[in-house]
Write a protein that holds these residues in place. Structure first.
Motif, PDB file in Angstrom:
ATOM      1  N   ASN A   1       0.677  -1.250  -0.089  1.00 58.17           N
ATOM      2  CA  ASN A   1      -0.133   0.004  -0.093  1.00 58.17           C
ATOM      3  C   ASN A   1       0.845   1.202   0.001  1.00 58.17           C
ATOM      4  O   ASN A   1       0.440   2.285  -0.555  1.00 58.17           O
ATOM      5  CB  ASN A   1      -0.897   0.016   1.276  1.00 58.17           C
ATOM      6  N   TYR A   2       2.038   0.992   0.516  1.00 56.91           N
ATOM      7  CA  TYR A   2       3.030   2.182   0.803  1.00 56.91           C
ATOM      8  C   TYR A   2       3.472   2.498  -0.723  1.00 56.91           C
ATOM      9  O   TYR A   2       3.481   3.585  -1.149  1.00 56.91           O
ATOM     10  CB  TYR A   2       4.111   2.183   1.428  1.00 56.91           C
ATOM     11  N   ALA A   3       3.690   1.513  -1.458  1.00 54.12           N
ATOM     12  CA  ALA A   3       4.278   1.664  -2.914  1.00 54.12           C
ATOM     13  C   ALA A   3       3.244   2.328  -3.722  1.00 54.12           C
ATOM     14  O   ALA A   3       3.583   3.095  -4.335  1.00 54.12           O
ATOM     15  CB  ALA A   3       4.706   0.314  -3.195  1.00 54.12           C
ATOM     16  N   LEU A   4       2.214   1.941  -3.587  1.00 57.10           N
ATOM     17  CA  LEU A   4       0.857   2.634  -4.082  1.00 57.10           C
ATOM     18  C   LEU A   4       0.810   4.025  -3.876  1.00 57.10           C
ATOM     19  O   LEU A   4       0.758   4.781  -4.893  1.00 57.10           O
ATOM     20  CB  LEU A   4      -0.299   1.713  -4.210  1.00 57.10           C
ATOM     21  N   TYR A   5       0.683   4.334  -2.805  1.00 53.10           N
ATOM     22  CA  TYR A   5       0.730   5.591  -2.243  1.00 53.10           C
ATOM     23  C   TYR A   5       1.786   6.488  -2.700  1.00 53.10           C
ATOM     24  O   TYR A   5       1.685   7.580  -3.239  1.00 53.10           O
ATOM     25  CB  TYR A   5       0.501   5.763  -0.661  1.00 53.10           C
ATOM     26  N   LEU A   6       2.990   5.936  -2.662  1.00 54.48           N
ATOM     27  CA  LEU A   6       4.103   6.743  -3.097  1.00 54.48           C
ATOM     28  C   LEU A   6       4.290   6.988  -4.498  1.00 54.48           C
ATOM     29  O   LEU A   6       4.671   8.193  -4.991  1.00 54.48           O
ATOM     30  CB  LEU A   6       5.476   6.182  -2.653  1.00 54.48           C
ATOM     31  N   SER A   7       3.751   5.977  -5.252  1.00 57.61           N
ATOM     32  CA  SER A   7       3.766   6.241  -6.614  1.00 57.61           C
ATOM     33  C   SER A   7       2.922   7.400  -7.158  1.00 57.61           C
ATOM     34  O   SER A   7       3.302   8.198  -8.078  1.00 57.61           O
ATOM     35  CB  SER A   7       3.257   4.902  -7.412  1.00 57.61           C
ATOM     36  N   LYS A   8       1.732   7.432  -6.410  1.00 59.48           N
ATOM     37  CA  LYS A   8       0.701   8.608  -6.837  1.00 59.48           C
ATOM     38  C   LYS A   8       1.267   9.954  -6.417  1.00 59.48           C
ATOM     39  O   LYS A   8       1.167  11.008  -6.908  1.00 59.48           O
ATOM     40  CB  LYS A   8      -0.429   8.364  -6.040  1.00 59.48           C
ATOM     41  N   ILE A   9       1.884   9.924  -5.258  1.00 59.42           N
ATOM     42  CA  ILE A   9       2.406  11.415  -4.512  1.00 59.42           C
ATOM     43  C   ILE A   9       3.595  11.682  -5.432  1.00 59.42           C
ATOM     44  O   ILE A   9       3.872  12.881  -5.810  1.00 59.42           O
ATOM     45  CB  ILE A   9       3.205  10.975  -3.223  1.00 59.42           C
ATOM     46  N   VAL A  10       4.560  10.769  -6.012  1.00 63.71           N
ATOM     47  CA  VAL A  10       5.546  11.278  -6.792  1.00 63.71           C
ATOM     48  C   VAL A  10       5.180  11.648  -8.089  1.00 63.71           C
ATOM     49  O   VAL A  10       5.661  12.622  -8.557  1.00 63.71           O
ATOM     50  CB  VAL A  10       6.532  10.030  -7.182  1.00 63.71           C
ATOM     51  N   GLU A  11       3.944  10.948  -8.652  1.00 67.38           N
ATOM     52  CA  GLU A  11       3.460  11.736 -10.040  1.00 67.38           C
ATOM     53  C   GLU A  11       2.989  12.822  -9.808  1.00 67.38           C
ATOM     54  O   GLU A  11       3.059  13.517 -10.817  1.00 67.38           O
ATOM     55  CB  GLU A  11       2.425  10.535 -10.356  1.00 67.38           C
ATOM     56  N   ARG A  12       2.122  12.938  -8.831  1.00 67.02           N
ATOM     57  CA  ARG A  12       1.602  14.448  -8.554  1.00 67.02           C
ATOM     58  C   ARG A  12       2.737  15.419  -8.206  1.00 67.02           C
ATOM     59  O   ARG A  12       2.621  16.537  -8.913  1.00 67.02           O
ATOM     60  CB  ARG A  12       0.757  14.526  -7.283  1.00 67.02           C
TER      61      ARG A  12
ATOM     62  N   PRO B   1       7.133  27.241 -11.856  1.00 62.85           N
ATOM     63  CA  PRO B   1       8.602  27.862 -12.215  1.00 62.85           C
ATOM     64  C   PRO B   1       9.450  27.553 -11.044  1.00 62.85           C
ATOM     65  O   PRO B   1      10.681  27.338 -11.446  1.00 62.85           O
ATOM     66  CB  PRO B   1       8.274  29.277 -12.236  1.00 62.85           C
ATOM     67  N   GLN B   2       9.119  27.567  -9.750  1.00 62.65           N
ATOM     68  CA  GLN B   2      10.201  27.190  -8.763  1.00 62.65           C
ATOM     69  C   GLN B   2      10.526  25.832  -8.529  1.00 62.65           C
ATOM     70  O   GLN B   2      11.527  25.541  -8.091  1.00 62.65           O
ATOM     71  CB  GLN B   2       9.253  27.494  -7.438  1.00 62.65           C
ATOM     72  N   GLN B   3       9.636  24.878  -9.124  1.00 60.47           N
ATOM     73  CA  GLN B   3       9.992  23.540  -9.336  1.00 60.47           C
ATOM     74  C   GLN B   3      10.869  23.002  -7.899  1.00 60.47           C
ATOM     75  O   GLN B   3      11.778  22.225  -8.060  1.00 60.47           O
ATOM     76  CB  GLN B   3      10.932  23.243 -10.340  1.00 60.47           C
ATOM     77  N   ASP B   4       9.853  23.182  -6.786  1.00 63.79           N
ATOM     78  CA  ASP B   4      10.413  22.868  -5.642  1.00 63.79           C
ATOM     79  C   ASP B   4       9.764  21.625  -4.885  1.00 63.79           C
ATOM     80  O   ASP B   4       9.732  21.586  -3.619  1.00 63.79           O
ATOM     81  CB  ASP B   4      10.797  23.919  -4.610  1.00 63.79           C
ATOM     82  N   TRP B   5       8.833  21.012  -5.747  1.00 68.93           N
ATOM     83  CA  TRP B   5       7.788  20.095  -4.910  1.00 68.93           C
ATOM     84  C   TRP B   5       8.430  18.627  -4.874  1.00 68.93           C
ATOM     85  O   TRP B   5       9.164  18.432  -5.911  1.00 68.93           O
ATOM     86  CB  TRP B   5       6.465  20.090  -5.713  1.00 68.93           C
ATOM     87  N   THR B   6       8.391  18.335  -3.477  1.00 70.98           N
ATOM     88  CA  THR B   6       8.804  17.008  -3.435  1.00 70.98           C
ATOM     89  C   THR B   6       7.921  15.994  -2.821  1.00 70.98           C
ATOM     90  O   THR B   6       6.942  16.640  -2.454  1.00 70.98           O
ATOM     91  CB  THR B   6      10.157  16.928  -2.145  1.00 70.98           C
ATOM     92  N   PRO B   7       7.894  14.879  -2.833  1.00 70.99           N
ATOM     93  CA  PRO B   7       7.067  13.976  -2.342  1.00 70.99           C
ATOM     94  C   PRO B   7       6.492  14.334  -0.753  1.00 70.99           C
ATOM     95  O   PRO B   7       5.343  14.021  -0.605  1.00 70.99           O
ATOM     96  CB  PRO B   7       7.539  12.604  -2.316  1.00 70.99           C
ATOM     97  N   GLN B   8       7.593  14.678  -0.182  1.00 74.75           N
ATOM     98  CA  GLN B   8       7.415  14.946   1.528  1.00 74.75           C
ATOM     99  C   GLN B   8       6.902  16.032   1.806  1.00 74.75           C
ATOM    100  O   GLN B   8       5.942  16.482   2.502  1.00 74.75           O
ATOM    101  CB  GLN B   8       8.840  15.066   2.155  1.00 74.75           C
ATOM    102  N   ARG B   9       7.149  17.157   0.744  1.00 73.98           N
ATOM    103  CA  ARG B   9       6.335  18.418   0.714  1.00 73.98           C
ATOM    104  C   ARG B   9       4.773  18.306   0.729  1.00 73.98           C
ATOM    105  O   ARG B   9       3.881  18.927   0.874  1.00 73.98           O
ATOM    106  CB  ARG B   9       6.968  19.483  -0.290  1.00 73.98           C
ATOM    107  N   LEU B  10       4.398  17.332  -0.234  1.00 74.01           N
ATOM    108  CA  LEU B  10       3.079  17.166  -0.764  1.00 74.01           C
ATOM    109  C   LEU B  10       2.581  16.506   0.636  1.00 74.01           C
ATOM    110  O   LEU B  10       1.328  16.682   1.020  1.00 74.01           O
ATOM    111  CB  LEU B  10       3.018  16.335  -1.949  1.00 74.01           C
ATOM    112  N   GLU B  11       3.075  15.763   1.336  1.00 72.51           N
ATOM    113  CA  GLU B  11       2.574  15.133   2.390  1.00 72.51           C
ATOM    114  C   GLU B  11       2.122  16.045   3.500  1.00 72.51           C
ATOM    115  O   GLU B  11       1.151  16.114   4.127  1.00 72.51           O
ATOM    116  CB  GLU B  11       3.608  14.133   3.009  1.00 72.51           C
ATOM    117  N   LEU B  12       3.027  17.251   3.709  1.00 68.44           N
ATOM    118  CA  LEU B  12       2.637  18.157   4.481  1.00 68.44           C
ATOM    119  C   LEU B  12       1.509  18.990   4.185  1.00 68.44           C
ATOM    120  O   LEU B  12       0.645  19.085   5.109  1.00 68.44           O
ATOM    121  CB  LEU B  12       4.020  19.081   4.379  1.00 68.44           C
TER     122      LEU B  12
END
Length: 236
Positions: free
Chosen positions: A160-171, A180-191
């Motif tokens: 389930n974590y693998a599925l969650y991370l794949s969706k977060i990474v894709e977003r 333009p800032q291109q500073d989005w990381t998977p962890q920042r999306l979690e926040l």
């Protein structure tokens, strides 16, 4: 499910991100989470700096114990986990975490390695990796999991974590393509997802303007769909 996850507008995500600490402070006012602000500052800022300063990334036993304290304070409190984590040896934690970080970008292998520690499952393992490699991983919080379509009911498994991370990474990749800032990381999306979920559940009223905007967008979309259907009927 939060409407934020499906939002493709970086400005909306950034408005939520900018209020993250406001949400933490509001949640910290609760009797059981009074220490949350201090712990969260440590996890989000101090721990990543400590891990990155080492020649090889790893965490210490004391850091793992404090990370568990942070996790249980930020989410659901399970005191038994604190005891289990503390029962690991210093040497085992350092060797295991060192190997886990070396296995990246194979996140699944890193999660499996960390999960061999007592009291550590996929969720806690994801927190360790998120602190040391936020550009590749994200913490598996209940609030973020609830916000992502297709992950309910929540299961604390590696799959389930693998599925969650794949969706977060894709977003995060999609946001970086249009921001333009291109500073989005998977962890920042979690926040952001955590903040939006907590603010909504506790009715903090921090994102009322976003709700209005979303409602207006939905109405415009609905009107557009209605016009499209009307035109389609006329052409039949």
């Amino acid at each position: 499910m939060s409407s934020l996850f499906v939002c493709e507008e970086p400005k909306t995500w950034r408005k939520v991100y900018d209020k993250y600490w406001n949400v933490v402070e509001a949640k910290a006012q609760g009797k059981k989470t009074g220490n949350l602000l201090k712990l969260d500052k440590w996890f989000q800022e101090e721990l990543p700096a400590q891990i990155s300063s080492r020649a090889e990334k790893y965490i210490t036993l004391s850091e793992l114990v404090k990370l568990m304290q942070w996790k249980l304070t930020r989410g659901k409190f399970r005191p038994r986990l604190q005891q289990l984590v503390a029962s690991n040896s210093e040497d085992t934690v350092e060797k295991c975490s060192r190997k886990a970080f070396s296995l990246l970008p194979d996140v699944q292998a890193a999660i499996a390695e960390l999960s061999s520690l007592k009291g550590v499952g996929p969720a806690t393992a994801s927190a360790v990796l998120a602190a040391g490699a936020p550009e590749q991983t994200a913490f598996m919080s209940d609030e973020a999991m609830e916000s992502v379509p297709g992950l309910q009911p929540i299961q604390y498994t590696a799959k389930n974590y693998a599925l969650y991370l794949s969706k977060i990474v894709e977003r995060s990749k999609k946001l970086n393509k249009v921001d333009p800032q291109q500073d989005w990381t998977p962890q920042r999306l979690e926040l952001c997802l955590w903040a939006m979920t907590i603010a909504t559940k506790q009715q903090l009223g921090l994102f009322e303007e976003l709700k209005v905007k979303n409602k207006k967008t939905q109405e415009e979309t609905s009107d557009s769909d209605g016009e499209h259907k009307a035109k389609k009927l006329k052409s039949v």
